[in-house]
Design a protein around this motif. Structure first.
Motif, PDB file in Angstrom:
ATOM      1  N   ARG A  46       0.573  -1.416   0.036  1.00 50.23           N
ATOM      2  CA  ARG A  46       0.090   0.061  -0.248  1.00 50.23           C
ATOM      3  C   ARG A  46       1.262   1.193   0.047  1.00 50.23           C
ATOM      4  O   ARG A  46       0.083   2.353  -0.832  1.00 50.23           O
ATOM      5  CB  ARG A  46      -0.831  -0.115   1.469  1.00 50.23           C
ATOM      6  CG  ARG A  46      -1.861  -1.333   0.746  1.00 50.23           C
ATOM      7  CD  ARG A  46      -2.839  -1.536   2.548  1.00 50.23           C
ATOM      8  NE  ARG A  46      -4.106  -0.094   3.254  1.00 50.23           N
ATOM      9  CZ  ARG A  46      -5.042   0.115   1.955  1.00 50.23           C
ATOM     10  NH1 ARG A  46      -5.144  -0.550   1.268  1.00 50.23           N
ATOM     11  NH2 ARG A  46      -5.398   0.912   2.071  1.00 50.23           N
ATOM     12  N   TRP A  47       1.997   1.046   1.250  1.00 49.84           N
ATOM     13  CA  TRP A  47       2.821   2.224   1.052  1.00 49.84           C
ATOM     14  C   TRP A  47       3.460   2.268  -0.592  1.00 49.84           C
ATOM     15  O   TRP A  47       4.062   3.499  -0.557  1.00 49.84           O
ATOM     16  CB  TRP A  47       3.709   2.116   2.660  1.00 49.84           C
ATOM     17  CG  TRP A  47       3.568   2.843   3.811  1.00 49.84           C
ATOM     18  CD1 TRP A  47       2.421   1.783   4.245  1.00 49.84           C
ATOM     19  CD2 TRP A  47       3.157   3.847   3.750  1.00 49.84           C
ATOM     20  NE1 TRP A  47       2.092   2.472   5.237  1.00 49.84           N
ATOM     21  CE2 TRP A  47       2.257   3.870   4.690  1.00 49.84           C
ATOM     22  CE3 TRP A  47       3.428   5.305   2.720  1.00 49.84           C
ATOM     23  CZ2 TRP A  47       2.049   5.129   5.785  1.00 49.84           C
ATOM     24  CZ3 TRP A  47       2.855   6.265   3.974  1.00 49.84           C
ATOM     25  CH2 TRP A  47       2.360   6.413   5.092  1.00 49.84           C
ATOM     26  N   LEU A  48       3.989   1.339  -1.251  1.00 49.25           N
ATOM     27  CA  LEU A  48       4.765   1.887  -2.679  1.00 49.25           C
ATOM     28  C   LEU A  48       3.815   1.691  -3.245  1.00 49.25           C
ATOM     29  O   LEU A  48       4.045   2.931  -4.218  1.00 49.25           O
ATOM     30  CB  LEU A  48       5.465  -0.010  -3.089  1.00 49.25           C
ATOM     31  CG  LEU A  48       5.932   0.157  -4.120  1.00 49.25           C
ATOM     32  CD1 LEU A  48       6.902   0.713  -4.205  1.00 49.25           C
ATOM     33  CD2 LEU A  48       6.549  -1.557  -4.447  1.00 49.25           C
ATOM     34  N   ARG A 101      -9.730  -2.390   1.596  1.00 49.94           N
ATOM     35  CA  ARG A 101      -9.028  -3.019   3.353  1.00 49.94           C
ATOM     36  C   ARG A 101      -8.923  -1.286   3.384  1.00 49.94           C
ATOM     37  O   ARG A 101      -8.138  -1.622   4.892  1.00 49.94           O
ATOM     38  CB  ARG A 101      -7.286  -3.697   2.585  1.00 49.94           C
ATOM     39  CG  ARG A 101      -7.651  -5.028   1.694  1.00 49.94           C
ATOM     40  CD  ARG A 101      -5.891  -5.561   1.669  1.00 49.94           C
ATOM     41  NE  ARG A 101      -6.720  -7.083   1.483  1.00 49.94           N
ATOM     42  CZ  ARG A 101      -6.826  -8.181   1.515  1.00 49.94           C
ATOM     43  NH1 ARG A 101      -7.418  -7.640   2.354  1.00 49.94           N
ATOM     44  NH2 ARG A 101      -7.248  -9.139   1.388  1.00 49.94           N
ATOM     45  N   GLY A 102      -9.580  -1.048   3.469  1.00 40.04           N
ATOM     46  CA  GLY A 102      -9.602   0.046   4.176  1.00 40.04           C
ATOM     47  C   GLY A 102      -9.110   1.459   4.496  1.00 40.04           C
ATOM     48  O   GLY A 102      -8.696   1.586   3.159  1.00 40.04           O
ATOM     49  N   ASP A 103      -9.197   2.630   5.023  1.00 38.49           N
ATOM     50  CA  ASP A 103      -9.318   4.169   5.153  1.00 38.49           C
ATOM     51  C   ASP A 103      -7.813   4.675   5.793  1.00 38.49           C
ATOM     52  O   ASP A 103      -7.871   4.408   7.164  1.00 38.49           O
ATOM     53  CB  ASP A 103      -9.958   5.095   5.138  1.00 38.49           C
ATOM     54  CG  ASP A 103     -10.099   6.060   4.500  1.00 38.49           C
ATOM     55  OD1 ASP A 103      -8.478   6.577   4.122  1.00 38.49           O
ATOM     56  OD2 ASP A 103     -10.628   6.675   4.886  1.00 38.49           O
ATOM     57  N   ASP A 104      -6.710   4.687   4.750  1.00 39.70           N
ATOM     58  CA  ASP A 104      -6.007   5.042   6.257  1.00 39.70           C
ATOM     59  C   ASP A 104      -4.436   5.888   5.232  1.00 39.70           C
ATOM     60  O   ASP A 104      -4.985   6.373   4.083  1.00 39.70           O
ATOM     61  CB  ASP A 104      -4.870   3.972   6.351  1.00 39.70           C
ATOM     62  CG  ASP A 104      -4.165   2.926   4.763  1.00 39.70           C
ATOM     63  OD1 ASP A 104      -4.789   3.413   3.779  1.00 39.70           O
ATOM     64  OD2 ASP A 104      -3.425   1.464   4.765  1.00 39.70           O
ATOM     65  N   ALA A 105      -3.011   6.257   5.631  1.00 41.49           N
ATOM     66  CA  ALA A 105      -2.439   7.717   4.830  1.00 41.49           C
ATOM     67  C   ALA A 105      -2.410   6.954   3.321  1.00 41.49           C
ATOM     68  O   ALA A 105      -2.006   7.700   2.425  1.00 41.49           O
ATOM     69  CB  ALA A 105      -1.614   7.145   5.162  1.00 41.49           C
ATOM     70  N   PRO A 106      -1.887   5.704   3.719  1.00 41.57           N
ATOM     71  CA  PRO A 106      -1.344   5.279   1.970  1.00 41.57           C
ATOM     72  C   PRO A 106      -2.400   5.502   0.858  1.00 41.57           C
ATOM     73  O   PRO A 106      -2.663   6.018  -0.925  1.00 41.57           O
ATOM     74  CB  PRO A 106      -1.271   4.039   1.336  1.00 41.57           C
ATOM     75  CG  PRO A 106      -0.439   3.970   3.062  1.00 41.57           C
ATOM     76  CD  PRO A 106      -1.023   4.890   3.686  1.00 41.57           C
ATOM     77  N   LEU A 107      -4.286   5.169   1.066  1.00 41.78           N
ATOM     78  CA  LEU A 107      -4.873   5.619  -0.141  1.00 41.78           C
ATOM     79  C   LEU A 107      -5.367   6.961  -0.111  1.00 41.78           C
ATOM     80  O   LEU A 107      -5.705   7.565  -0.771  1.00 41.78           O
ATOM     81  CB  LEU A 107      -6.117   4.971   1.312  1.00 41.78           C
ATOM     82  CG  LEU A 107      -7.586   5.197   0.354  1.00 41.78           C
ATOM     83  CD1 LEU A 107      -7.795   4.598  -0.676  1.00 41.78           C
ATOM     84  CD2 LEU A 107      -8.742   5.034   1.708  1.00 41.78           C
TER      85      LEU A 107
END
Length: 365
Positions: A46-48, A101-107
């Motif tokens: 996700r970070w990539l 797969r969720g709401d996070d910083a990469p998204l």
């Protein structure tokens, strides 16, 4: 293994490609990485995907034309369409994969890149179209500002509707930011720097002209945006947008009348008594139309807008018409104003005030 493979492929693309192709390839790599993260839920993937999106954004900061001098001169179908359009599509699809797969910083980073590339695609294509391929041209014009305003408002409406389904903070903030930018363009662009009464712009034909694009269409879009946010944002926010719509519509009516009297260049010529009278008459008619709309559709906002327009007309009559109009024009101005005000009072008495006591009457037992 998946991370190493994607990193190696990204490095190979960096060595093999240049200019626009590398921008497109890295954006597609971000999309592919987001898809792989669904199949193999490795957190770093996700970070990539987000890191690749940041690299693509950095590349356009270095060369906004994507392909440099090879951007081309063909309207719409040029390197800007591919260089911005393909990454924008890749980031939109990639963000939809990441959201599963969720709401996070990469998204949020990928969603921000998607909005940024979509806005820049529209902005650069409009610049390219209006300025014959020269996106670095310093000067703008009424056509360009009008197209930018309409595009920003349309995208703000789209983001407002999208955020209802996604609940994304990025879509939420993006809609507000685009709306603010559009309002700034309206105030400083349409009302000041490119106002055709001030500057010698040729607005075109009698009815089908640039005024429709610059003032009438933004008024409709601003009104649509105000109804889109109604009940979902604060009342003050929605009412402010409705106020912008009212001002744009009133400016359009005024400038369209000036087009009839002055021809396609509105900054030339003197204002005659007949023109001043026509302004008052048109404003009154506009206020009456708003009142009828408010009564027919039970819209308090339309009735309030009608009151504002009619109050401005009364103010104009006493401050300008009384001192500037002469002879029969002054008489006609005040006679027409008086008749309309009497008719409005009758409408309120017969329709609006008559309905309230009936609805407030207690039920018979």
């Amino acid at each position: 293994f998946a991370t190493g493979t994607l990193a190696a492929l990204s490095l190979a693309l960096t060595f093999a490609l240049d200019k626009g192709w590398l921008t497109i390839a890295l954006a597609l790599m971000s999309l592919a990485t987001a898809w792989v993260s669904l199949q193999r839920p490795v957190p770093f993937l996700r970070w990539l995907a987000a890191i690749l999106a940041v690299i693509v954004v950095a590349r356009i900061g270095y060369e906004p034309r994507i392909a440099g001098n090879d951007v081309g001169t063909t309207p719409i179908f040029n390197w800007l369409l591919y260089g911005y359009g393909v990454p924008a599509l890749a980031f939109w699809v990639g963000s939809s994969y990441l959201r599963r797969r969720g709401d996070d910083a990469p998204l949020r980073m990928v969603e921000s890149a998607a909005i940024l590339f979509t806005v820049l695609l529209a902005f650069m294509e409009i610049r390219h179209l209006v300025n014959n391929g020269d996106v670095y041209r310093i000067n703008t014009g009424l056509t360009e500002v009008a197209l930018q305003v309409c595009t920003l408002l349309a995208m703000a409406i789209g983001l407002e509707r999208l955020r209802v389904h996604t609940g994304s903070i990025v879509h939420n903030v993006g809609a507000v930011v685009l709306t603010i930018i559009a309002c700034v363009f309206v105030v400083f662009g349409l009302f000041l720097l490119e106002m055709p009464v001030i500057w010698p712009h040729n607005v075109g034909g009698s009815f089908i002209n640039l005024l429709l694009l610059a003032y009438a269409l933004p008024a409709l879009l601003m009104l649509a945006l105000s109804y889109t946010v109604a009940g979902r944002r604060t009342a003050g926010y929605a009412n402010t947008l409705a106020g912008f719509a009212l001002v744009l519509a009133l400016v359009y009516v005024t400038l369209q009348i000036r087009r009839f009297f002055h021809g396609p260049v509105l900054s030339r010529g003197i204002t005659t008594d007949a023109e001043q009278y026509t302004y008052s008459l048109a404003w009154l008619a506009f206020g009456v139309v708003l009142l009828v709309v408010g009564l027919v559709f039970a819209s308090q906002r339309a009735r309030l807008a009608s009151a504002v327009v009619i109050a401005l007309t009364v103010l104009k009559a006493f401050l300008f018409d009384m001192s500037n109009l002469t002879g029969v024009w002054r008489a006609l101005s005040f006679m027409g104003l008086g008749l309309v005000l009497v008719a409005i009072g009758w409408l309120y008495q017969r329709i609006l005030f008559k309905q309230r006591p009936a609805s407030a009457a207690p039920a018979q037992t």
